[in-house]
Design a protein around this motif. Sequence first.
Motif, PDB file in Angstrom:
ATOM      1  N   GLN A 191       0.854  -1.185   0.000  1.00  0.00           N
ATOM      2  CA  GLN A 191       0.000   0.000   0.000  1.00  0.00           C
ATOM      3  C   GLN A 191       0.891   1.238   0.000  1.00  0.00           C
ATOM      4  O   GLN A 191       1.796   1.363   0.823  1.00  0.00           O
ATOM      5  N   SER A 192       0.616   2.120  -0.922  1.00  0.00           N
ATOM      6  CA  SER A 192       1.418   3.341  -1.017  1.00  0.00           C
ATOM      7  C   SER A 192       1.140   4.259   0.168  1.00  0.00           C
ATOM      8  O   SER A 192       0.073   4.209   0.793  1.00  0.00           O
ATOM      9  N   ALA A 193       2.102   5.086   0.443  1.00  0.00           N
ATOM     10  CA  ALA A 193       1.900   6.148   1.431  1.00  0.00           C
ATOM     11  C   ALA A 193       0.851   7.115   0.881  1.00  0.00           C
ATOM     12  O   ALA A 193       0.704   7.262  -0.338  1.00  0.00           O
ATOM     13  N   TYR A 194       0.138   7.775   1.778  1.00  0.00           N
ATOM     14  CA  TYR A 194      -0.918   8.692   1.322  1.00  0.00           C
ATOM     15  C   TYR A 194      -1.154   9.769   2.373  1.00  0.00           C
ATOM     16  O   TYR A 194      -0.850   9.580   3.563  1.00  0.00           O
ATOM     17  N   PRO A 195      -1.745  10.909   1.953  1.00  0.00           N
ATOM     18  CA  PRO A 195      -2.049  11.974   2.916  1.00  0.00           C
ATOM     19  C   PRO A 195      -3.245  11.578   3.780  1.00  0.00           C
ATOM     20  O   PRO A 195      -4.223  11.021   3.290  1.00  0.00           O
ATOM     21  N   GLU A 196      -3.146  11.898   5.048  1.00  0.00           N
ATOM     22  CA  GLU A 196      -4.230  11.598   5.978  1.00  0.00           C
ATOM     23  C   GLU A 196      -4.432  12.799   6.891  1.00  0.00           C
ATOM     24  O   GLU A 196      -3.468  13.360   7.428  1.00  0.00           O
ATOM     25  N   PHE A 197      -5.703  13.209   7.043  1.00  0.00           N
ATOM     26  CA  PHE A 197      -6.012  14.332   7.924  1.00  0.00           C
ATOM     27  C   PHE A 197      -6.052  13.835   9.358  1.00  0.00           C
ATOM     28  O   PHE A 197      -6.832  12.931   9.694  1.00  0.00           O
ATOM     29  N   ASP A 198      -5.203  14.396  10.217  1.00  0.00           N
ATOM     30  CA  ASP A 198      -5.091  13.914  11.591  1.00  0.00           C
ATOM     31  C   ASP A 198      -5.890  14.744  12.590  1.00  0.00           C
ATOM     32  O   ASP A 198      -5.713  14.614  13.804  1.00  0.00           O
ATOM     33  N   GLY A 199      -6.795  15.597  12.063  1.00  0.00           N
ATOM     34  CA  GLY A 199      -7.587  16.463  12.927  1.00  0.00           C
ATOM     35  C   GLY A 199      -7.045  17.869  12.981  1.00  0.00           C
ATOM     36  O   GLY A 199      -7.762  18.807  13.380  1.00  0.00           O
ATOM     37  N   ASN A 200      -5.822  18.023  12.558  1.00  0.00           N
ATOM     38  CA  ASN A 200      -5.219  19.354  12.547  1.00  0.00           C
ATOM     39  C   ASN A 200      -4.679  19.718  11.177  1.00  0.00           C
ATOM     40  O   ASN A 200      -4.792  20.861  10.738  1.00  0.00           O
TER      41      ASN A 200
END
Length: 615
Positions: free
Chosen positions: A298-307
């Motif tokens: 699975q490739s790395a990807y952007p993830e919203f962490d709440g901030n």
Amino acid sequence: MNPTDTPLTDHPQNTPQETPVPNSQGKPQERPQNHLESRSQADSDASQEIQQNLSDESSLHSSADSAPNPSTEPLQSSSTDSVPNPSTEPLQSSSTDSAPNPSTEPLQSSSADSPLNPSTEPPKSNSAQDSQQPPAQVSSQEAAPSAAEPAKTLPYKKTAAWTAAVLAAVLLLTYLGVSIYFRSHYLFNTTINGQDFSKQTVEDARAFFAGQADAYALKITESGGKTEDITGSEIDMSWNDSQALDQILKDQNAFAWPMEYFKETSKEITFDISYDKAALEKKVSSLKAVTAEPIQPQSAYPEFDGNSYVIKPEVYGTDLDSKKLLKQIHESVARLDEEIDLQKEGFYKAPEYTAESPKLKELCQTLNQYCKASITYEMDIPIVVDKTLISTWLSYDADFHVTLDEAAIRNWMTEFGRRYDTVGTTRPLTTPTGKATEVSGGTYGWIINEEEEFPALVSSIRDGEVVPTAPACDQTAASHAPQDWGGTFVEVDLTAQHMWYLENGTVVFESDVVTGKNSTPTPPGVYNILEKLSPTVLVGNIVPETNEPEYRTPVDFWMRVTWSGIGFHDATWQPAFGGDVYLWNGSHGCINMPYYNAQELYSILQLGTPVVVHY
């Protein structure tokens, strides 16, 4: 004795006494007196001759090198050739008399100085007086150093030259010896397949690798750190000699060993290793890394962490490239490698993007740029459109093009309008008498223009704006509270047939009223004062049969509530107000008031004042 030494001369007080010499019959015989005189004269002549020679010569003469002069030194002393002459010299020097006695014989010749120089060694006396004669005095001129003294530096130069020659010879022999040594040994810093073989022979290397083959094991390190081994015995491995080890020795320059001392020579060779290839392939196919159910990468990807958006690391999984692995294992066995790390050496199928991918980092920056926006709608409870909400509207495609989901924004805006559009909605209410009720309908309240507000919101998000704002509205109200008409309004209770006017929540005016009869009831709801006229004529609906208005009624104080004809006005024709008059003499829907009460209300009402009508 040096040539410049002055010979002893006769002295009146030290004249030696003649010693009788025995003749053949044993009787003493006297030495002739003229013998000493002639000897003294000869010594004097020799001394003068030697001084003349010193003035003409510059070379250093050694007493051992001086040749005898027969004209000036008739007497010679030698341990082997001296023949005693009883008539002239009864006492002769021998090899046992080489050490002179200064008290009795100050000048004697040794066995090494057999040629005597008459100028340096005067004749010896055999008399008692001669044995007590003091040594000859040396003049200051004769005691001066020889002019040839600087020639003594010559031996030092010769010594230095000989030392340098010997040192050069030693260095040359050392260099040649080490060079010969490295014709059969590997040079300094020589590694073969990672093993140091400096100063070792080909046989040493061959023995080492042969031993490796006997105890060989290839460790396979799988994802997660698990390991499996492929041993030489499992694949019937044997090690065959290879000329590669000899070739490494042949290729090196033994005479360049001084320079090679500071270099590193690393060689990688593939040995002629024999093993059962079928057995190896069977072993590989049975490895757990090969037989286990593969996990896809699975490739790395952007993830919203709440901030903000951050990059979630890639997952490599366990899906092996089996063909690549089998080829590598064959090569590793041939080289006697000790380990293969499947993760590090890339045998698992790699994800397309890792956390270090530049495109992925750029994508994160773009997403976070959108999330900088913060638009605050100042409602009763502020509604904020910020990163938490915006992140749900962002997406990107396979080429990392960011998309702001405008359809999702439009749906949100519709919901926002539904929540805050209050026209016709049901609102809670508590009358001045304390009665709790509800009111619904009417034309007063908020109407948000969603079509106008939608593009403004999208633009603010794209620009990353941080602003407070009010939504675009077609109609506004006094507040966004549940009772959006605020604290200043007119209230009409249809049940009680009574009305109140409140300013900032306080009743400042009230009156009984007559509302519409059952056939033309006064509509409940929230309205506002649309028009004020004084005086005016109230005109009823047109009757189709006569094409005339149903009525024409002049009034002095008109305060319109709806454009359909509902409003407050004076009604001088009513016999009474309040109670149940509306049931038997009700209006056409207007709110009838006593004349003076209508006049007072007219004076205090403002256009736009909310009107709340309820049961």
